[in-house]
Design an enzyme around this catalytic site. Structure first.
Site, short mmCIF file in Angstrom:
data_model
loop_
_atom_site.label_atom_id
_atom_site.label_comp_id
_atom_site.label_asym_id
_atom_site.label_seq_id
_atom_site.Cartn_x
_atom_site.Cartn_y
_atom_site.Cartn_z
N ARG A 24 -7.56 -1.82 2.81
CA ARG A 24 -7.47 -3.17 2.21
C ARG A 24 -8.66 -3.43 1.27
NH1 ARG A 24 -4.00 -6.35 5.61
NH2 ARG A 24 -4.21 -7.98 4.09
N ARG A 28 -9.52 -10.18 -0.94
CA ARG A 28 -10.22 -11.45 -1.17
C ARG A 28 -11.74 -11.41 -1.10
NH1 ARG A 28 -6.49 -14.25 3.02
NH2 ARG A 28 -6.58 -12.07 3.61
N ARG A 37 -6.08 -13.88 -8.57
CA ARG A 37 -5.11 -14.56 -7.69
C ARG A 37 -5.04 -16.06 -7.94
NH1 ARG A 37 -2.47 -15.45 -4.99
NH2 ARG A 37 -2.55 -15.14 -2.75
N ASP A 73 2.23 -4.47 -0.66
CA ASP A 73 2.14 -4.84 0.75
C ASP A 73 3.21 -4.06 1.52
OD1 ASP A 73 0.73 -6.79 2.66
OD2 ASP A 73 2.84 -6.99 3.20
N TYR A 148 8.06 -6.74 11.20
CA TYR A 148 8.04 -7.91 10.30
C TYR A 148 9.45 -8.39 9.96
CZ TYR A 148 3.02 -7.74 9.64
OH TYR A 148 1.67 -7.80 9.86
O1 CP3 Z 1 -5.45 -1.58 0.88
C1 CP3 Z 1 -5.29 -2.18 -0.22
O2 CP3 Z 1 -6.21 -2.70 -0.82
C2 CP3 Z 1 -3.90 -2.18 -0.82
C3 CP3 Z 1 -3.07 -3.31 -0.56
C4 CP3 Z 1 -2.56 -3.67 0.83
C5 CP3 Z 1 -2.29 -5.02 1.19
N1 CP3 Z 1 -1.70 -5.02 2.42
C6 CP3 Z 1 -2.55 -6.19 0.33
C7 CP3 Z 1 -2.54 -7.55 0.92
C8 CP3 Z 1 -2.18 -2.86 1.91
C9 CP3 Z 1 -2.29 -1.36 2.06
C10 CP3 Z 1 -1.63 -3.73 2.90
C11 CP3 Z 1 -1.08 -3.24 4.18
C12 CP3 Z 1 -0.66 -4.21 5.19
N2 CP3 Z 1 -0.07 -5.42 5.01
C13 CP3 Z 1 -0.73 -3.97 6.60
C14 CP3 Z 1 -1.22 -2.70 7.26
C15 CP3 Z 1 -2.70 -2.66 7.31
C16 CP3 Z 1 -3.31 -3.62 8.29
O3 CP3 Z 1 -4.14 -4.42 7.84
O4 CP3 Z 1 -3.01 -3.55 9.48
C17 CP3 Z 1 -0.21 -5.10 7.24
C18 CP3 Z 1 -0.09 -5.31 8.74
C19 CP3 Z 1 0.22 -6.01 6.22
C20 CP3 Z 1 0.89 -7.33 6.41
C21 CP3 Z 1 0.10 -8.43 5.82
N3 CP3 Z 1 0.01 -8.69 4.47
C22 CP3 Z 1 -0.64 -9.43 6.50
C23 CP3 Z 1 -0.79 -9.52 8.01
C24 CP3 Z 1 -1.18 -10.26 5.52
C25 CP3 Z 1 -1.97 -11.51 5.75
C26 CP3 Z 1 -3.32 -11.24 6.26
C27 CP3 Z 1 -4.29 -11.38 5.16
O5 CP3 Z 1 -5.06 -10.43 4.92
O6 CP3 Z 1 -4.30 -12.45 4.56
C28 CP3 Z 1 -0.80 -9.77 4.24
C29 CP3 Z 1 -1.12 -10.31 2.91
C30 CP3 Z 1 -1.93 -9.39 2.03
N4 CP3 Z 1 -1.62 -8.08 1.79
C31 CP3 Z 1 -3.09 -9.75 1.28
C32 CP3 Z 1 -3.48 -8.59 0.58
C33 CP3 Z 1 -4.64 -8.45 -0.36
C34 CP3 Z 1 -3.71 -11.13 1.19
C35 CP3 Z 1 -2.97 -11.88 0.13
C36 CP3 Z 1 -3.81 -12.89 -0.59
O7 CP3 Z 1 -3.93 -14.00 -0.06
O8 CP3 Z 1 -4.32 -12.59 -1.67
#
Ligand code: CP3
Length: 333
Positions: A24, A28, A37, A73, A148
């Site tokens: 990740r 943010r 964003r 995502d 999900y």
């Molecule tokens: O790694 C990277 O930088 C690439 C992008 C990436 C995102 N999500 C961007 C994202 C990757 C590889 C993921 C994987 C992901 N998404 C997982 C597996 C990894 C882990 O953390 O366990 C899971 C479970 C998700 C599902 C998901 N997406 C959740 C639970 C959330 C909300 C939590 C949070 O961080 O706010 C997201 C949203 C998300 N995916 C964001 C990002 C940058 C935040 C969105 C924003 O508000 O800008």
């Protein structure tokens, strides 16, 4: 700087300095991410190749990390299958999967048409980084993706999914099968477009016991791994890694990403794979610079002489200070 150091390590070479990237890493905690964003929604970014590529590249431009992961995502493939998705900021599906008919109504289509922006973003990233970094494609594991799609959003313990495991296992099985077929094509398209390493995220394996996971989800994961592991190295991330050691010993992934609660030494002795990890994201966020340095050195020591990719045990936290990230990279290099 070693040419494609992360790719080499993923294939089993002992590379020093140890290649490093952060799960990740585009997100943010980066001011340049927050700035973009403010102008675009999360899905707009994912669906616009130039924006997705730019955000993927932000941590590489700032820190010179050895891996650049596609910005998207794990829920985006379900969106491509026809499920309405929003981010608040966690993923939210309007109509989750509950009965067999819901599975049947999912589209059956080529990800090339359904996810063209993902492929184009990967091409742009590959062009930009050239030989200086390794391009990482990804998807959620069938189980975590299905979690999900059934739960609709993130709920601790995924109670709706657990009820389905008990009461409607045939719905879950049909869903896992459909999701797996789609993910195979999705990853193949990512590889064609320039992904050199694939990471599969199975974050929510942890809601099942190892035995239950083996019964319900493991064959689908193996099918996905088998479909691509001849083409590129695959990194598998399972939270609660330790609990899955018996299964991980048989899984067809070349690299195992180890979470922070699991001992790297034990993983090294037990799994006989390339390992990735496992700095605690909380430590990175809250530790002092000297504490972070100490823990980083301990991890390097534990993996001395072995094929290793430095990373966190889970995703980087939004409030992580940039200076902390810089320090880890400095120490590793
Ligand atoms: O790694 C990277 O930088 C690439 C992008 C990436 C995102 N999500 C961007 C994202 C990757 C590889 C993921 C994987 C992901 N998404 C997982 C597996 C990894 C882990 O953390 O366990 C899971 C479970 C998700 C599902 C998901 N997406 C959740 C639970 C959330 C909300 C939590 C949070 O961080 O706010 C997201 C949203 C998300 N995916 C964001 C990002 C940058 C935040 C969105 C924003 O508000 O800008």
């Amino acid at each position: 700087m070693v040419y494609k150091s992360l790719l080499k390590a993923a294939k089993g070479d002992v590379v020093r300095p140890t290649p490093i990237w952060f799960m990740r890493q585009a997100g943010r905690y980066l001011p340049e991410y927050r700035a973009l964003r403010e102008k675009y929604s999360f899905l707009e970014v994912c669906q616009t190749p130039e924006l997705a590529a730019e955000i993927s590249l932000q941590p590489w431009r700032r820190f010179g990390v050895d891996g650049v992961i596609l910005f998207s995502d794990i829920t985006v493939p379900a969106h491509a299958l026809g499920m309405n998705l929003s981010f608040e900021p966690g993923p939210c599906f309007e109509s989750p999967i509950r009965i067999l008919k819901d599975v049947e109504t999912l589209r059956r289509a080529d990800p090339k048409e359904l996810c063209p922006s993902v492929c184009q973003a990967l091409r742009l990233i590959r062009e930009e980084v050239g030989s200086s970094a390794t391009v990482i494609g990804f998807c959620g594991a069938p189980w975590t993706t299905a979690c999900y799609m059934v739960e609709g959003t993130h709920r601790p313990g995924f109670p709706t999914v657990m009820a389905m495991v008990q009461q409607n296992p045939e719905v879950l099985e049909a869903l896992l099968e459909k999701v797996t077929s789609f993910l195979i094509l999705y990853l193949k398209r990512q590889i064609e477009a320039g992904a050199e390493v694939i990471q599969i995220f199975d974050t929510w394996a942890e809601v099942l016991s190892e035995k239950r996971y083996r019964e319900i989800a493991f064959s689908h994961l193996q099918k996905l791994l088998d479909a691509i592991s001849d083409e590129v190295p695959v990194i598998l991330f399972m939270k609660n890694t330790q609990a899955f050691f018996p299964l991980l010993q048989h899984c067809h992934a070349g690299v195992i990403s180890v979470d922070s609660k699991t001992s790297l030494i034990q993983a090294r002795n037990t799994l006989g794979r390339v390992l990735q990890g496992n700095l605690d994201p909380e430590r990175l966020r809250q530790g002092s610079l000297s504490e972070i340095e100490k823990t980083t050195r301990e991890i390097l020591q534990e993996m001395s002489g072995a094929a290793h990719i430095f990373n966190l045990g889970h995703g980087i936290l939004p409030e992580t200070p940039l200076a902390h990230v810089h320090r880890v990279i400095e120490v590793v290099r």
